[in-house]
Write a protein that holds these residues in place. Sequence first.
Motif, PDB file in Angstrom:
ATOM      1  N   ALA A  43       0.840  -1.202   0.000  1.00  0.00           N
ATOM      2  CA  ALA A  43       0.000   0.000   0.000  1.00  0.00           C
ATOM      3  C   ALA A  43       0.874   1.251   0.000  1.00  0.00           C
ATOM      4  O   ALA A  43       0.609   2.215  -0.734  1.00  0.00           O
ATOM      5  N   ARG A  44       1.922   1.216   0.795  1.00  0.00           N
ATOM      6  CA  ARG A  44       2.840   2.365   0.856  1.00  0.00           C
ATOM      7  C   ARG A  44       3.525   2.578  -0.492  1.00  0.00           C
ATOM      8  O   ARG A  44       3.648   3.709  -0.967  1.00  0.00           O
ATOM      9  N   TYR A  55      -4.328  10.829  -5.645  1.00  0.00           N
ATOM     10  CA  TYR A  55      -4.875   9.580  -5.091  1.00  0.00           C
ATOM     11  C   TYR A  55      -6.394   9.559  -5.257  1.00  0.00           C
ATOM     12  O   TYR A  55      -6.967   8.572  -5.695  1.00  0.00           O
ATOM     13  N   VAL A  65      -4.959   0.258  -2.964  1.00  0.00           N
ATOM     14  CA  VAL A  65      -4.616   0.576  -1.577  1.00  0.00           C
ATOM     15  C   VAL A  65      -5.691   0.035  -0.631  1.00  0.00           C
ATOM     16  O   VAL A  65      -5.381  -0.566   0.406  1.00  0.00           O
ATOM     17  N   GLU A  66      -6.950   0.216  -0.982  1.00  0.00           N
ATOM     18  CA  GLU A  66      -8.041  -0.283  -0.140  1.00  0.00           C
ATOM     19  C   GLU A  66      -7.979  -1.801  -0.013  1.00  0.00           C
ATOM     20  O   GLU A  66      -8.232  -2.353   1.064  1.00  0.00           O
ATOM     21  N   GLU A  68      -5.307  -3.647  -0.046  1.00  0.00           N
ATOM     22  CA  GLU A  68      -4.242  -3.973   0.895  1.00  0.00           C
ATOM     23  C   GLU A  68      -4.691  -3.747   2.335  1.00  0.00           C
ATOM     24  O   GLU A  68      -4.339  -4.522   3.225  1.00  0.00           O
ATOM     25  N   PHE A  69      -5.499  -2.712   2.566  1.00  0.00           N
ATOM     26  CA  PHE A  69      -6.042  -2.503   3.914  1.00  0.00           C
ATOM     27  C   PHE A  69      -6.989  -3.638   4.304  1.00  0.00           C
ATOM     28  O   PHE A  69      -7.031  -4.051   5.470  1.00  0.00           O
TER      29      PHE A  69
END
Length: 101
Positions: A43-44, A55, A65-66, A68-69
Amino acid sequence: MSSASPAFATPTSTTRSCAPGSPCMPPDPRKYLWDAANAAGLARSFAHGQTFTGYQANAMLRAAVEREFEIIGEALNQLSKVAPDVVPGRRGTSGRTRHRR
């Protein structure tokens, strides 16, 4: 067509080495920690160099990214089941943090 006759059945032992529906080997808590750390790193790296405006404008980046969260959350959820003392703030079986008042 009828079911297979016992003559064609695969022979197995009569005793089970573990209970039905449960894994024979307990999961290693380090696997869940690795999954969470790896997802956080991804995500980073996905967001590195991006502005917040960029973004917000990039649906594919946000989705990545979501995701990965979600992986981090699921890894910590599973970790809390196999090693409840490792995940701070987790109490009971609801998976919700209970805040003291």
